[in-house]
Design a protein around this motif. Structure first.
Motif, PDB file in Angstrom:
ATOM      1  N   LEU A 206       0.830  -1.207   0.000  1.00 49.40           N
ATOM      2  CA  LEU A 206       0.000   0.000   0.000  1.00 49.40           C
ATOM      3  C   LEU A 206       0.866   1.259   0.000  1.00 49.40           C
ATOM      4  CD1 LEU A 206      -2.787  -1.120   2.469  1.00 49.40           C
ATOM      5  CD2 LEU A 206      -3.248   0.025   0.297  1.00 49.40           C
ATOM      6  N   ARG A 207       1.891   1.273   0.842  1.00 44.92           N
ATOM      7  CA  ARG A 207       2.761   2.458   0.905  1.00 44.92           C
ATOM      8  C   ARG A 207       3.548   2.629  -0.394  1.00 44.92           C
ATOM      9  NH1 ARG A 207       2.969   0.420   6.354  1.00 44.92           N
ATOM     10  NH2 ARG A 207       2.033   1.973   7.773  1.00 44.92           N
ATOM     11  N   ALA A 208       3.959   1.518  -0.992  1.00 45.57           N
ATOM     12  CA  ALA A 208       4.627   1.595  -2.296  1.00 45.57           C
ATOM     13  C   ALA A 208       3.671   2.139  -3.354  1.00 45.57           C
ATOM     14  CB  ALA A 208       5.138   0.206  -2.698  1.00 45.57           C
ATOM     15  N   ALA A 209       2.414   1.734  -3.278  1.00 49.99           N
ATOM     16  CA  ALA A 209       1.412   2.220  -4.234  1.00 49.99           C
ATOM     17  C   ALA A 209       1.240   3.730  -4.128  1.00 49.99           C
ATOM     18  CB  ALA A 209       0.085   1.506  -3.996  1.00 49.99           C
ATOM     19  N   ARG A 210       1.298   4.251  -2.919  1.00 49.66           N
ATOM     20  CA  ARG A 210       1.187   5.707  -2.728  1.00 49.66           C
ATOM     21  C   ARG A 210       2.324   6.432  -3.444  1.00 49.66           C
ATOM     22  NH1 ARG A 210      -2.385   9.135  -2.525  1.00 49.66           N
ATOM     23  NH2 ARG A 210      -1.121   9.714  -4.292  1.00 49.66           N
ATOM     24  N   ILE A 211       3.538   5.883  -3.318  1.00 52.05           N
ATOM     25  CA  ILE A 211       4.709   6.490  -3.974  1.00 52.05           C
ATOM     26  C   ILE A 211       4.546   6.455  -5.496  1.00 52.05           C
ATOM     27  CG2 ILE A 211       7.191   6.229  -4.361  1.00 52.05           C
ATOM     28  CD1 ILE A 211       7.334   5.014  -1.495  1.00 52.05           C
ATOM     29  N   ASP A 233      -8.980  -5.191   8.335  1.00 53.43           N
ATOM     30  CA  ASP A 233      -9.539  -3.883   8.692  1.00 53.43           C
ATOM     31  C   ASP A 233      -8.446  -2.820   8.770  1.00 53.43           C
ATOM     32  OD1 ASP A 233     -12.061  -5.003   8.829  1.00 53.43           O
ATOM     33  OD2 ASP A 233     -12.036  -5.243  11.014  1.00 53.43           O
ATOM     34  N   SER A 234      -7.283  -3.202   9.301  1.00 54.43           N
ATOM     35  CA  SER A 234      -6.183  -2.237   9.416  1.00 54.43           C
ATOM     36  C   SER A 234      -5.653  -1.838   8.037  1.00 54.43           C
ATOM     37  CB  SER A 234      -5.053  -2.813  10.273  1.00 54.43           C
ATOM     38  OG  SER A 234      -4.365  -3.855   9.603  1.00 54.43           O
ATOM     39  N   LEU A 235      -5.668  -2.766   7.085  1.00 50.97           N
ATOM     40  CA  LEU A 235      -5.238  -2.439   5.731  1.00 50.97           C
ATOM     41  C   LEU A 235      -6.226  -1.496   5.051  1.00 50.97           C
ATOM     42  CD1 LEU A 235      -3.962  -5.945   4.553  1.00 50.97           C
ATOM     43  CD2 LEU A 235      -2.567  -3.953   5.131  1.00 50.97           C
ATOM     44  N   LEU A 236      -7.500  -1.712   5.285  1.00 56.36           N
ATOM     45  CA  LEU A 236      -8.513  -0.801   4.727  1.00 56.36           C
ATOM     46  C   LEU A 236      -8.358   0.599   5.316  1.00 56.36           C
ATOM     47  CD1 LEU A 236     -11.728  -3.050   4.680  1.00 56.36           C
ATOM     48  CD2 LEU A 236     -10.136  -2.569   2.802  1.00 56.36           C
ATOM     49  N   GLU A 237      -8.041   0.668   6.602  1.00 59.72           N
ATOM     50  CA  GLU A 237      -7.827   1.968   7.243  1.00 59.72           C
ATOM     51  C   GLU A 237      -6.574   2.647   6.694  1.00 59.72           C
ATOM     52  OE1 GLU A 237      -8.113   5.330   9.623  1.00 59.72           O
ATOM     53  OE2 GLU A 237      -9.613   3.835   9.022  1.00 59.72           O
ATOM     54  N   LEU A 238      -5.509   1.863   6.482  1.00 58.38           N
ATOM     55  CA  LEU A 238      -4.289   2.420   5.905  1.00 58.38           C
ATOM     56  C   LEU A 238      -4.549   2.924   4.486  1.00 58.38           C
ATOM     57  CD1 LEU A 238      -1.243   2.968   6.027  1.00 58.38           C
ATOM     58  CD2 LEU A 238      -0.869   0.597   5.290  1.00 58.38           C
ATOM     59  N   ARG A 239      -5.328   2.180   3.726  1.00 58.75           N
ATOM     60  CA  ARG A 239      -5.693   2.624   2.384  1.00 58.75           C
ATOM     61  C   ARG A 239      -6.397   3.978   2.433  1.00 58.75           C
ATOM     62  NH1 ARG A 239      -9.897  -0.797  -1.279  1.00 58.75           N
ATOM     63  NH2 ARG A 239     -11.270  -0.141   0.439  1.00 58.75           N
ATOM     64  N   GLY A 243      -5.099   7.785   1.020  1.00 65.70           N
ATOM     65  CA  GLY A 243      -5.863   8.364  -0.076  1.00 65.70           C
ATOM     66  C   GLY A 243      -5.895   7.479  -1.312  1.00 65.70           C
ATOM     67  N   LEU A 244      -5.941   6.157  -1.104  1.00 66.08           N
ATOM     68  CA  LEU A 244      -5.881   5.223  -2.223  1.00 66.08           C
ATOM     69  C   LEU A 244      -7.206   4.512  -2.502  1.00 66.08           C
ATOM     70  CD1 LEU A 244      -2.375   3.588  -1.610  1.00 66.08           C
ATOM     71  CD2 LEU A 244      -2.988   5.274  -3.346  1.00 66.08           C
ATOM     72  N   GLU A 245      -8.287   4.982  -1.897  1.00 65.07           N
ATOM     73  CA  GLU A 245      -9.589   4.395  -2.216  1.00 65.07           C
ATOM     74  C   GLU A 245      -9.935   4.718  -3.671  1.00 65.07           C
ATOM     75  OE1 GLU A 245     -11.457   6.387   1.099  1.00 65.07           O
ATOM     76  OE2 GLU A 245     -11.992   4.447   1.983  1.00 65.07           O
ATOM     77  N   GLY A 246     -10.355   3.703  -4.407  1.00 65.68           N
ATOM     78  CA  GLY A 246     -10.597   3.871  -5.830  1.00 65.68           C
ATOM     79  C   GLY A 246      -9.336   3.723  -6.662  1.00 65.68           C
ATOM     80  N   ILE A 247      -8.208   3.491  -5.998  1.00 64.95           N
ATOM     81  CA  ILE A 247      -6.919   3.308  -6.664  1.00 64.95           C
ATOM     82  C   ILE A 247      -6.356   1.925  -6.365  1.00 64.95           C
ATOM     83  CG2 ILE A 247      -4.534   4.164  -6.845  1.00 64.95           C
ATOM     84  CD1 ILE A 247      -6.651   6.105  -7.888  1.00 64.95           C
ATOM     85  N   PHE A 248      -6.520   1.494  -5.130  1.00 66.43           N
ATOM     86  CA  PHE A 248      -5.989   0.213  -4.643  1.00 66.43           C
ATOM     87  C   PHE A 248      -7.183  -0.651  -4.226  1.00 66.43           C
ATOM     88  CE2 PHE A 248      -2.007  -1.693  -2.847  1.00 66.43           C
ATOM     89  CZ  PHE A 248      -2.574  -2.845  -2.334  1.00 66.43           C
ATOM     90  N   TYR A 249      -7.305  -1.827  -4.843  1.00 68.83           N
ATOM     91  CA  TYR A 249      -8.492  -2.663  -4.655  1.00 68.83           C
ATOM     92  C   TYR A 249      -8.141  -3.990  -3.973  1.00 68.83           C
ATOM     93  CZ  TYR A 249     -10.219   0.474  -8.325  1.00 68.83           C
ATOM     94  OH  TYR A 249     -10.569   1.569  -9.067  1.00 68.83           O
ATOM     95  N   PHE A 250      -8.925  -4.364  -2.982  1.00 66.41           N
ATOM     96  CA  PHE A 250      -8.901  -5.721  -2.417  1.00 66.41           C
ATOM     97  C   PHE A 250     -10.124  -6.445  -2.976  1.00 66.41           C
ATOM     98  CE2 PHE A 250      -6.541  -3.215   0.710  1.00 66.41           C
ATOM     99  CZ  PHE A 250      -5.437  -4.023   0.948  1.00 66.41           C
ATOM    100  N   ILE A 251      -9.909  -7.451  -3.801  1.00 62.64           N
ATOM    101  CA  ILE A 251     -11.040  -8.078  -4.505  1.00 62.64           C
ATOM    102  C   ILE A 251     -11.382  -9.465  -3.955  1.00 62.64           C
ATOM    103  CG2 ILE A 251     -10.635  -6.760  -6.603  1.00 62.64           C
ATOM    104  CD1 ILE A 251      -9.347  -9.277  -7.821  1.00 62.64           C
TER     105      ILE A 251
END
Length: 377
Positions: A206-211, A233-239, A243-251
């Motif tokens: 997730l942090r790499a995705a932000r970069i 839940d903690s990963l969803l909160e970190l997302r 600011g990666l909602e709509g960018i990073f998906y857990f499917i």
């Protein structure tokens, strides 16, 4: 032909469970006997392949009923050899093998199978050493770790790399996930496949995705794997925080991993600890360039700069490896072409099954009871 009892004490899905099912389907033997913990993905997949498992309750501490059930199954079906997977099944199968004088092949799949703080670990290691004909590890790094840290027998230890079925995992056009996520041809899709567990390092992904997204806003990210509870839940909160909602998906878990992989432009394995990584070779077989962390087993799959990239597990390192591939198209093409060619030779299902077959020994020798599985206490 021999009768093989296959046993594992998890219900899946996962890499170990996938290997388990492939061996059930592929190892030679008359009517394989399969003992599993209960309903779940493993059970459903076995039944889809026409194999009806036997349920044994393997939960809890020292489970005498589990041991008794394994002994009954071995005697009832006149089992010639037991193929067990993961620490718990390896322990109980080794005990059952000693009682029934049947050889056991114990398979370890990851560093997290056990830990140094586990109760009676030296005794458990001695039981596995005594009751196993062979102790299989899915990478050399894993083999060395268990021998040095837990006292498992070096003389009985061997490494067999996991293999994938290249009739199932191969390059083919698929945009089902991209359509599901509403992505266009301009989007670069970077993804991981694996259940959500601490060792998978998805917080670093997730942090790499932000970069990456800050420099390349066309990039999107996806994780396909089973997830629930506090970690998810903690990963969803970190997302949300990143600011990666709509960018990073857990499917979630997907029944068709080849389809997921063939939607990706780049595969990433962000793990902090990994015994091997079957998802990495599945991606390689599908012709997807891979970026993997130096987390144990993956270094034995990927040669940096030849068939993929290896990086440290920090977010900056993961981001740098990913961007290096999609910023240099020639590099990505070279890596994936080399990787695809290597899978059939080194990491195919055929190669894996043949090595397990050799571990079982000549069928005549097994049927006559001439085995070398008994150890010394």
């Amino acid at each position: 032909m021999t009768t093989v009892l296959h046993t594992i004490d998890t219900t899946g899905p996962g890499g170990a469970e996938t290997v388990f099912i492939n061996l059930v389907k592929s190892l030679p033997g008359d009517n394989p006997v399969v003992a599993i913990r209960g309903p779940g993905w493993v059970c459903d997949t076995l039944r889809k392949n026409g194999i009806e498992p036997v349920f044994v309750d393997s939960r809890g501490g020292f489970n005498v009923s589990y041991l008794a059930d394994l002994v009954k199954i071995i005697r009832r079906y006149r089992v010639d050899v037991v193929q067990s997977h993961l620490f718990g099944s390896n322990l109980y199968s080794s005990l059952a093998g000693l009682i029934c004088r049947v050889p056991v092949i114990s398979v370890f799949h990851g560093f997290v199978d056990t830990n140094k703080g586990e109760r009676f670990l030296p005794v458990k290691a001695r039981i596995i050493n005594s009751g196993s004909k062979k102790i299989v590890f899915v990478s050399d790094r894993l083999r060395q770790h268990y021998i040095s840290q837990y006292g498992l027998s070096g003389a009985k230890a061997t490494t067999i790399y996991n293999g994938v079925d290249t009739d199932v995992f191969y390059p083919r056009k698929d945009d089902s996930i991209r359509k599901e996520l509403g992505l266009g041809p301009e989007n670069v899709l970077i993804g991981a496949v694996g259940n959500i567990r601490p060792a998978k390092g998805y917080d670093n992904f997730l942090r790499a995705a932000r970069i990456i997204h800050s420099r390349h806003p066309e990039c999107r990210f996806v994780v396909a794997g089973q997830g629930s509870g506090a970690l998810y839940d903690s990963l969803l909160e970190l997302r949300r925080e990143l600011g990666l909602e709509g960018i990073f998906y857990f499917i979630g878990f997907r029944e068709n991993p080849p389809a997921v992989l063939n939607n990706l432009d780049i595969f990433v394995l962000p793990s902090v600890s990994e015994g091997f990584s079957i998802s990495t070779i599945e991606a390689m077989a599908c012709g997807v360039p891979v970026v993997v962390t130096r987390s144990g087993g993956p270094e034995e799959i990927v040669e940096n700069g030849v068939n993929g990239l290896t990086v440290d597990s920090g977010p900056e390192d993961i981001a740098g490896g990913i961007m290096r591939i999609f910023e240099k198209a020639d590099l990505g093409n070279s890596l994936k072409n080399t990787a695809f060619a290597e899978v059939e030779e080194k990491f195919s299902l055929r190669a894996m099954v043949e090595q397990y077959r050799l571990c079982h020994g000549p069928q005549k020798e097994i049927s006559e009871g001439k085995t070398d599985y008994a150890g010394t206490w």
